[in-house]
Design a protein around this motif. Structure first.
Motif, mmCIF file in Angstrom:
data_model
loop_
_atom_site.group_PDB
_atom_site.id
_atom_site.type_symbol
_atom_site.label_atom_id
_atom_site.label_comp_id
_atom_site.label_asym_id
_atom_site.label_seq_id
_atom_site.Cartn_x
_atom_site.Cartn_y
_atom_site.Cartn_z
ATOM 1 N N UNK A 1 0.827 -1.202 0.000
ATOM 2 C CA UNK A 1 0.000 0.000 0.000
ATOM 3 C C UNK A 1 0.867 1.259 0.000
ATOM 4 N N UNK A 2 0.523 2.204 -0.872
ATOM 5 C CA UNK A 2 1.210 3.498 -0.899
ATOM 6 C C UNK A 2 0.279 4.646 -0.534
ATOM 7 N N UNK A 3 -1.019 4.361 -0.339
ATOM 8 C CA UNK A 3 -1.960 5.443 -0.019
ATOM 9 C C UNK A 3 -2.274 5.506 1.473
ATOM 10 N N UNK A 4 -1.998 4.434 2.227
ATOM 11 C CA UNK A 4 -2.241 4.420 3.661
ATOM 12 C C UNK A 4 -3.658 4.054 4.052
ATOM 13 N N UNK A 5 -4.525 3.685 3.105
ATOM 14 C CA UNK A 5 -5.925 3.384 3.420
ATOM 15 C C UNK A 5 -6.212 1.901 3.565
ATOM 16 N N UNK B 1 -6.951 -4.096 -5.504
ATOM 17 C CA UNK B 1 -6.156 -3.696 -6.669
ATOM 18 C C UNK B 1 -6.180 -2.175 -6.808
ATOM 19 N N UNK B 2 -5.712 -1.499 -5.810
ATOM 20 C CA UNK B 2 -5.642 -0.037 -5.796
ATOM 21 C C UNK B 2 -4.660 0.411 -6.889
ATOM 22 N N UNK B 3 -5.009 1.434 -7.669
ATOM 23 C CA UNK B 3 -4.095 1.872 -8.727
ATOM 24 C C UNK B 3 -2.767 2.421 -8.194
ATOM 25 N N UNK B 4 -2.724 2.799 -6.923
ATOM 26 C CA UNK B 4 -1.490 3.329 -6.346
ATOM 27 C C UNK B 4 -0.635 2.286 -5.665
ATOM 28 N N UNK B 5 -1.049 1.021 -5.700
ATOM 29 C CA UNK B 5 -0.297 -0.041 -5.025
ATOM 30 C C UNK B 5 1.076 -0.230 -5.673
ATOM 31 N N UNK B 6 2.022 -0.657 -4.860
ATOM 32 C CA UNK B 6 3.368 -0.939 -5.341
ATOM 33 C C UNK B 6 3.524 -2.446 -5.486
ATOM 34 N N UNK C 1 16.548 -9.584 0.948
ATOM 35 C CA UNK C 1 16.759 -8.366 1.719
ATOM 36 C C UNK C 1 15.683 -8.234 2.783
ATOM 37 N N UNK C 2 15.893 -7.298 3.687
ATOM 38 C CA UNK C 2 14.908 -6.975 4.707
ATOM 39 C C UNK C 2 14.322 -5.606 4.388
ATOM 40 N N UNK C 3 13.007 -5.480 4.530
ATOM 41 C CA UNK C 3 12.323 -4.217 4.311
ATOM 42 C C UNK C 3 11.733 -3.744 5.628
ATOM 43 N N UNK C 4 11.764 -2.450 5.870
ATOM 44 C CA UNK C 4 11.123 -1.849 7.036
ATOM 45 C C UNK C 4 9.858 -1.174 6.523
ATOM 46 N N UNK C 5 8.710 -1.810 6.773
ATOM 47 C CA UNK C 5 7.447 -1.393 6.185
ATOM 48 C C UNK C 5 6.548 -0.704 7.207
ATOM 49 N N UNK D 1 5.690 9.368 5.058
ATOM 50 C CA UNK D 1 5.652 10.140 3.822
ATOM 51 C C UNK D 1 6.161 9.322 2.646
ATOM 52 N N UNK D 2 6.807 8.199 2.922
ATOM 53 C CA UNK D 2 7.378 7.360 1.871
ATOM 54 C C UNK D 2 6.757 5.975 1.831
ATOM 55 N N UNK D 3 5.440 5.889 1.996
ATOM 56 C CA UNK D 3 4.776 4.587 1.994
ATOM 57 C C UNK D 3 5.164 3.786 0.760
ATOM 58 N N UNK D 4 5.396 2.521 0.869
ATOM 59 C CA UNK D 4 5.078 1.622 1.963
ATOM 60 C C UNK D 4 6.185 1.497 3.014
#
Length: 89
Positions: free
Chosen positions: A24-28, A38-43, A51-55, A62-65
């Motif tokens: 998610x990149x919109x936070x909703x 299937x949000x159009x803003x999804x990454x 690798x490890x991600x900090x989500x 401000x930098x979602x996800x």
């Protein structure tokens, strides 16, 4: 005495080649950091290396996800930031 709800701390997720993530990149999303529709803003992420991600799970970044620490109050100086990290303040 009422207790404060626990903060939504970031998720550390290990990803490997062959994994496919929809983040998610919109936070909703109700399932942060994952995008459940299937949000159009999804990454769509397909890592090329392990690798490890900090989500982000709070939706304030401000930098979602990815988590940028927005869930914490500001800390002045390196020492204060270091202490907050280790004490969980």
């Amino acid at each position: 005495m009422l207790s404060k709800p626990a903060p939504a701390l970031p998720e550390v997720r290990q990803v490997k080649p062959g994994d496919t993530l929809l983040l998610c990149r919109c936070g909703r999303s109700s399932q942060l950091p994952d995008c459940v529709s299937a949000c159009p803003g999804a990454l769509a992420l397909s890592p090329e290396r392990e690798q490890f991600l900090l989500l982000c799970r709070c939706g304030q970044s401000q930098g979602l996800p990815y988590c940028d620490g927005s869930h914490n109050r500001p800390a002045e100086g390196f020492k204060a930031r270091w202490q907050r990290f280790w004490r969980g303040v």
